[in-house]
Design a protein around this motif. Structure first.
Motif, PDB file in Angstrom:
ATOM      1  N   VAL A   1      37.120   8.091  43.367  1.00 13.41           N
ATOM      2  CA  VAL A   1      37.479   7.366  42.143  1.00 13.41           C
ATOM      3  C   VAL A   1      38.717   6.502  42.375  1.00 13.41           C
ATOM      4  CG1 VAL A   1      38.306   7.630  39.773  1.00 13.41           C
ATOM      5  CG2 VAL A   1      36.418   9.046  40.606  1.00 13.41           C
ATOM      6  N   LEU A   2      39.728   7.095  43.014  1.00 16.32           N
ATOM      7  CA  LEU A   2      40.964   6.338  43.241  1.00 16.32           C
ATOM      8  C   LEU A   2      40.722   5.131  44.147  1.00 16.32           C
ATOM      9  CD1 LEU A   2      43.613   9.184  43.610  1.00 16.32           C
ATOM     10  CD2 LEU A   2      43.299   7.575  41.710  1.00 16.32           C
ATOM     11  N   VAL A   3      39.950   5.348  45.202  1.00 17.22           N
ATOM     12  CA  VAL A   3      39.661   4.227  46.104  1.00 17.22           C
ATOM     13  C   VAL A   3      38.864   3.157  45.366  1.00 17.22           C
ATOM     14  CG1 VAL A   3      38.370   3.539  48.164  1.00 17.22           C
ATOM     15  CG2 VAL A   3      39.813   5.568  48.224  1.00 17.22           C
ATOM     16  N   GLN A   4      37.948   3.593  44.534  1.00 21.07           N
ATOM     17  CA  GLN A   4      37.148   2.632  43.777  1.00 21.07           C
ATOM     18  C   GLN A   4      38.052   1.813  42.849  1.00 21.07           C
ATOM     19  OE1 GLN A   4      34.293   1.605  44.206  1.00 21.07           O
ATOM     20  NE2 GLN A   4      33.202   1.057  42.349  1.00 21.07           N
ATOM     21  N   ILE A   5      38.999   2.490  42.197  1.00 23.47           N
ATOM     22  CA  ILE A   5      39.926   1.768  41.319  1.00 23.47           C
ATOM     23  C   ILE A   5      40.769   0.783  42.131  1.00 23.47           C
ATOM     24  CG2 ILE A   5      41.973   2.038  39.847  1.00 23.47           C
ATOM     25  CD1 ILE A   5      40.728   4.693  38.876  1.00 23.47           C
ATOM     26  N   ALA A   6      41.232   1.243  43.286  1.00 27.11           N
ATOM     27  CA  ALA A   6      42.045   0.360  44.125  1.00 27.11           C
ATOM     28  C   ALA A   6      41.219  -0.839  44.598  1.00 27.11           C
ATOM     29  CB  ALA A   6      42.583   1.137  45.332  1.00 27.11           C
ATOM     30  N   LEU A   7      39.978  -0.574  44.995  1.00 26.73           N
ATOM     31  CA  LEU A   7      39.126  -1.677  45.445  1.00 26.73           C
ATOM     32  C   LEU A   7      38.867  -2.659  44.303  1.00 26.73           C
ATOM     33  CD1 LEU A   7      36.432   0.057  47.693  1.00 26.73           C
ATOM     34  CD2 LEU A   7      38.098  -1.668  48.399  1.00 26.73           C
ATOM     35  N   TYR A   8      38.687  -2.102  43.121  1.00 23.62           N
ATOM     36  CA  TYR A   8      38.445  -2.961  41.967  1.00 23.62           C
ATOM     37  C   TYR A   8      39.654  -3.873  41.728  1.00 23.62           C
ATOM     38  CZ  TYR A   8      37.374  -4.288  37.147  1.00 23.62           C
ATOM     39  OH  TYR A   8      37.119  -4.999  35.998  1.00 23.62           O
ATOM     40  N   ALA A   9      40.838  -3.278  41.824  1.00 21.45           N
ATOM     41  CA  ALA A   9      42.049  -4.081  41.633  1.00 21.45           C
ATOM     42  C   ALA A   9      42.136  -5.172  42.704  1.00 21.45           C
ATOM     43  CB  ALA A   9      43.283  -3.184  41.682  1.00 21.45           C
ATOM     44  N   LEU A  10      41.845  -4.801  43.947  1.00 17.80           N
ATOM     45  CA  LEU A  10      41.893  -5.794  45.026  1.00 17.80           C
ATOM     46  C   LEU A  10      40.876  -6.910  44.789  1.00 17.80           C
ATOM     47  CD1 LEU A  10      42.195  -3.792  48.375  1.00 17.80           C
ATOM     48  CD2 LEU A  10      43.905  -5.231  47.275  1.00 17.80           C
ATOM     49  N   MET A  11      39.663  -6.497  44.441  1.00 17.86           N
ATOM     50  CA  MET A  11      38.607  -7.487  44.317  1.00 17.86           C
ATOM     51  C   MET A  11      38.797  -8.386  43.099  1.00 17.86           C
ATOM     52  SD  MET A  11      36.772  -7.337  46.962  1.00 17.86           S
ATOM     53  CE  MET A  11      35.488  -8.466  46.411  1.00 17.86           C
ATOM     54  N   ARG A  12      39.460  -7.858  42.061  1.00 20.94           N
ATOM     55  CA  ARG A  12      39.736  -8.685  40.888  1.00 20.94           C
ATOM     56  C   ARG A  12      40.851  -9.696  41.150  1.00 20.94           C
ATOM     57  NH1 ARG A  12      39.649  -6.761  35.166  1.00 20.94           N
ATOM     58  NH2 ARG A  12      41.810  -7.414  35.229  1.00 20.94           N
ATOM     59  N   SER A  13      41.682  -9.373  42.103  1.00 23.00           N
ATOM     60  CA  SER A  13      42.747 -10.315  42.434  1.00 23.00           C
ATOM     61  C   SER A  13      42.115 -11.475  43.209  1.00 23.00           C
ATOM     62  CB  SER A  13      43.805  -9.633  43.297  1.00 23.00           C
ATOM     63  OG  SER A  13      43.303  -9.449  44.601  1.00 23.00           O
ATOM     64  N   ARG A  14      42.933 -12.415  43.613  1.00 20.20           N
ATOM     65  CA  ARG A  14      42.374 -13.557  44.351  1.00 20.20           C
ATOM     66  C   ARG A  14      41.693 -13.095  45.626  1.00 20.20           C
ATOM     67  NH1 ARG A  14      47.442 -15.947  47.447  1.00 20.20           N
ATOM     68  NH2 ARG A  14      48.435 -13.952  47.812  1.00 20.20           N
ATOM     69  N   MET A  15      42.077 -11.911  46.125  1.00 22.09           N
ATOM     70  CA  MET A  15      41.468 -11.411  47.346  1.00 22.09           C
ATOM     71  C   MET A  15      39.942 -11.362  47.229  1.00 22.09           C
ATOM     72  SD  MET A  15      42.291  -7.845  49.261  1.00 22.09           S
ATOM     73  CE  MET A  15      41.388  -7.281  50.677  1.00 22.09           C
ATOM     74  N   GLY A  16      39.442 -10.923  46.083  1.00 19.35           N
ATOM     75  CA  GLY A  16      37.993 -10.836  45.903  1.00 19.35           C
ATOM     76  C   GLY A  16      37.330 -12.189  46.100  1.00 19.35           C
ATOM     77  N   LEU A  17      37.904 -13.207  45.477  1.00 17.89           N
ATOM     78  CA  LEU A  17      37.354 -14.553  45.622  1.00 17.89           C
ATOM     79  C   LEU A  17      37.444 -15.016  47.069  1.00 17.89           C
ATOM     80  CD1 LEU A  17      38.909 -16.422  42.570  1.00 17.89           C
ATOM     81  CD2 LEU A  17      36.480 -16.092  43.005  1.00 17.89           C
ATOM     82  N   PHE A  18      38.579 -14.756  47.680  1.00 23.17           N
ATOM     83  CA  PHE A  18      38.801 -15.274  49.027  1.00 23.17           C
ATOM     84  C   PHE A  18      37.861 -14.605  50.037  1.00 23.17           C
ATOM     85  CE2 PHE A  18      43.520 -16.449  48.116  1.00 23.17           C
ATOM     86  CZ  PHE A  18      43.073 -17.449  47.278  1.00 23.17           C
TER      87      PHE A  18
END
Ligand code: ADP
Ligand code: MG
Lengths: 239, 320, 296
Positions: B166-183
């Protein structure tokens, strides 16, 4: 002050000079046409301006700052934005997100990028396909989208490689109007085009290349009437 | 909100629902054996999430996720074996080791494309496995290492593993929602175009490799004390194959696909085992069928179904 | 004598590396993809050879060609069903060409391994030898009879592949498609047929290697996994797409491993090639023996 200064730029492929010691300047707010027969080195020159090809010699200076060795993404952030002759978009993200990539990549925050992207989508009539993956757009729409990504942040100079080639006249009209409007507001362009009437109508000044060298540079009318230019077009494969 | 963000949110919420169900499962699932099955499938889910970041989202064909899990597990195992250090302290070490090795691998494959990335990562994974498998004096080689347990019983492991997912999923979600996800997605679709819009390929590709490897390593560090015995077999190509199958079946390049895929492939596999053990054949076939005909995996099929419902036209499904 | 011995053993191993790598490199030449199920063609060859001989009592001189046929059929079916879309408009799938090819062949590899594991069983089968003679003295070098025979056949087939590529129209067509797919199709060659033929040949060659080695490797479901890894090394080393490069690199790897096992480390002998692969891709992506720079 000259805005973009190109000094002695050259590129060889094998032994052959694709671009041979090219010099020219672009002043701020100019819309310069870059013309020349197929294979004369226009795309290669653009590749060196945008950083996609390392030149074998010469320098590129933007507003007094030498950018010749800057990698592509740093040059983009410095304001040199280009459009490719063969369209490049991000196929598996939506049209809107394609614009957001450019906005965020060039330093906008999320909210500004979104506002800007929505405005551009409207201006380019791409709003109806905003949510569609770019891979599912028509060829013309893709071109329009790539064109749009150059303007998410006003570029210092926009390098457009044949933006009007092989697109529907209505889209050509949209891009043409966009270029004229931005130019009127002081945007600087280098426009590669095969389409003589377009260049004649849009660009006060043109540079004509042939076999890697600059054949003529000056007032578009004069360049197009230059016997050497006519000769080059007739001698080569006129487009 | 961009469409990518919208998709991410739907997928993320979907994955939370599924993880909530997994959290409630022990209420009805009292069999220790089946709890163990879910624990192992969560172990695979973590690897699948890591792999999906670098391959599903960033497009780098990494064939080493299982090897990074093995590295994480050996981080824990070696510290405990040689110095008697608690697995709890081994976890950060194992994760750091995986991240560091991921950094090296990321730099190696930086200039490479497509099949060359696959070949390099595969070779790299095999080197890691062979080195661990042959360094008898340090790792006891194929004999493997015993790792002390940290809990009594299954349930604490169950909830630890689940909490980490769950924690990793939340962290990944935060990363992917940031510009990182788009990039990352831009890098996947066209590196040249991404760089032309100011995206640093070097930075984002390397980061994706490091984060992905760290997540796979984390999976291994948690698996080690649960399993009690680790061996170089953790890093077998076949295990990477399992991870790849899970993501492709669940939905590659989605937040939810790796979790759905891992739970489904591993748990359903165990269920089918009782009726005749054909599950791996079925899943391999599914991988081929999904890759051949429909990239979206199960999540994509669901999206497609949802889109066919009236009034749900605009969200933009991920059908390929 | 040690050096000579090591060289000969290394070359004998290298012949099989080359045999495996030729098929892989031909496929890369035609379709620009790596077949991650290549090792399973080899595995299927080993099983076909072994089971036909031991379970059905078919003489080995028939089961060897049978293995080749089965491998070729498998290669052909793979091309027709899974690879065709690569050149018949793949863009609509939403998977990039490389991604697709890797995932789909990886999936095929898992499918074949698990299919064999389920249908035949996980236990290794030892194949019958081609000839009974245990030891053959070749001057100072002593070799196992079967191994010698197998190596000889391997060399003959490699020579056959070279002759085919060089002297037949079909071989020239393969080269034409590898060099310029569009040009070849304009010249009236059907690239689809060439791809299918190359995949069949590749499957046949791998299965042939599997059959020849069956008494030595013992057929088991995952026997092809590591062999395939070795062939990737060879293909990269020789320059992706180059048949001659694959042969040279195969022999080179065989010798390098046999020396390395003695002079560097026996335990780590299987890692040498892998390290070389990574170094080559880092510093010389056109391969150690490739001449032209291929863009990577
Ligand atoms: N990557 C390359 N490798 C070798 N030759 C190239 C490459 N790119 C361009 N050329 C050659 O350089 C010359 C100039 O090409 P280009 O700049 O594309 O011309 P234009 O855009 O004016 O049509 C052509 O002869 C072309 O064949
Ligand atoms: Mg051009």
């Amino acid at each position: 002050m000259t805005f973009l200064k190109v000094k002695g730029l050259e590129k060889r492929f094998g032994g052959r000079h694709a671009v041979d010691s090219v010099h020219f300047d672009v002043a701020a707010g100019e819309l310069v046409g870059l013309i020349g027969p197929n294979g004369s080195g226009k795309t290669t020159l653009l590749n060196m301006l945008s950083g996609h090809l390392a030149p074998d010699g010469g320098t590129v200076t933007l507003e007094g700052r030498e950018v010749t060795r800057l990698p592509v993404h740093r040059r983009a952030r410095a304001g040199i934005l280009r459009m490719f002759q063969l369209t490049r978009v991000f196929d598996r993200v939506s049209t809107l997100d394609n614009l957001l990539v450019a906005g965020r990549g060039l330093g906008l925050n999320a909210r500004d990028a979104l506002t800007r992207a929505r405005a551009l989508l409207d201006e380019l009539s791409l709003s109806p396909v905003a949510a569609l993956d770019a891979g599912r757009l028509s060829g013309g729409q893709r071109k329009l989208l790539e064109f749009g990504t150059c303007f998410m942040v006003p570029p210092r100079i926009a390098l457009l490689d044949e933006p009007f080639a092989a697109v529907h006249p209505s889209m050509r009209e949209i891009m043409g109007r966009f270029v004229r409007e931005r130019h009127a507001l002081g945007q600087t362009f280098l426009l590669v085009s095969h389409d003589m009437p377009v260049v004649r109508e849009m660009c006060e000044r043109s540079v004509c290349m042939n076999a890697g060298s600059i054949l003529a540079d000056g007032n578009t009318e004069d360049v197009l009437n230059d016997p050497a230019v006519i000769e080059a077009y007739l001698g080569g494969e006129a487009a | 909100m961009g469409n990518s963000e919208r998709r991410l949110r739907a997928e993320f919420h979907g994955s939370l629902v599924i993880l909530a169900l997994v959290a409630a499962l022990p209420l009805v699932l009292t069999s220790v054996y089946w709890q163990g099955v879910v624990i192992v499938s969560l172990y695979y889910a973590l690897q699948a999430m890591g792999w999906n970041l670098v391959t599903g989202y960033t497009g780098q064909m990494n064939l080493a996720p299982a090897a990074f899990a093995m590295v994480g597990a050996y981080g824990v195992g070696l510290l405990s074996h040689h110095w008697g250090i608690s697995p709890w302290l081994g976890v950060p070490v194992g994760v750091a080791a995986a991240a560091g090795i991921g950094l090296v691998l990321g730099r190696i494959v930086l200039p490479l494309q497509g099949a060359y990335v696959a070949l390099t990562t595969l070779s790299f994974a095999e080197i890691l496995r062979l080195v661990i498998g042959n360094s008898y004096s340090v790792t006891r080689g194929d004999l493997g290492l015993n790792v002390p347990t940290v809990f009594d019983g299954r349930l604490p492991y169950y909830y630890l593993m689940l909490a980490v997912v769950v924690l990793v999923q939340i962290a990944l979600y935060a990363l992917m929602r940031s510009r990182m996800g788009l990039f990352l997605q831009a890098v996947r679709d066209d590196e040249v175009a991404a760089a032309s819009r100011g995206v640093s390929i070097v930075w984002w590709k390397t980061l994706a490799f490091v984060v992905s490897s760290a997540i796979c390593g984390l999976a291994g560090t948690l698996y080690a004390p649960f399993a009690g015995l680790i061996s170089p077999e953790l890093g077998l190509i076949l295990n990477t194959g399992l991870v790849v199958s899970m993501v492709v079946i669940g939905g590659m390049g989605t937040m939810i696909g790796p979790i759905v895929g891992a739970l489904l492939v591993y748990t359903a596999g165990e269920m089918l085992r009782e009726v005749g053990d054909y599950h791996l054949i079925v899943f391999a076939l599914l991988v081929i069928v999904f890759a051949r005909f429909f990239r979206g995996g199960i999540w994509g099929l669901l999206q497609l179904g949802a889109d066919r419902l009236p009034g749900r036209r605009e969200t933009g499904a991920r059908e390929g | 004598m040690l050096y000579l011995d090591l060289t000969v053993t290394g070359l004998m191993t290298g012949v099989f590396y080359a045999l495996m790598a030729i098929g892989l490199t031909l496929i890369f030449g035609i379709l620009r993809v790596v077949n991650f199920a290549h090792g399973e063609f080899y595995m299927v060859g080993a099983y076909t050879y072994t089971l036909l001989s031991t379970a059905l009592g078919v003489p080995v001189w028939l089961t060897l060609p049978a293995a080749v046929l089965v491998g070729a059929a498998l290669g052909w079916v793979t091309e027709r069903t899974l690879m065709r879309p690569l050149y018949a408009g793949y863009s609509s799938w939403g998977l990039m060409k490389d991604e697709y090819a890797i995932i789909v062949t990886f999936g095929l590899s898992l499918l074949l391994i698990n299919l064999v594991d389920k249908v035949i069983g996980p236990y290794p089968y030892r194949g019958p030898e081609l000839i009974d003679t245990a030891r053959v003295h070749l001057g100072p070098v002593i070799a196992d009879g079967h191994r010698l025979m197998a190596t000889g056949l391997g060399v003959a087939v490699i020579a056959g592949v070279f002759a085919f590529m060089r002297f037949t129209v079909a071989g020239k067509q393969v080269q034409a498609v590898a060099q310029n797919r569009l040009g070849a199709s304009l010249a009236g060659i059907d690239p689809g047929r060439v791809s299918a033929a190359v995949f069949a040949a590749s499957g046949g060659l791998a299965a042939f290697a599997g059959g020849l080695l069956a008494p030595i490797i013992n057929a088991s479901p995952d026997v092809g996994v590591f062999t395939a890894v070795k062939s990737y090394v060879v293909v990269v080393l020789g320059g992706m797409g180059s048949v001659a490069g694959a042969v040279v690199a195969g022999l080179f790897l065989g010798v390098a491993e046999s020396f390395g096992a003695v002079f560097i480390s026996y335990g780590y002998r299987d890692t040498f090639g892998l390290v070389i692969l990574i170094l080559v891709l880092m510093f010389r992506p056109q391969g150690l023996f490739g001449e032209k720079g291929r863009s990577v």
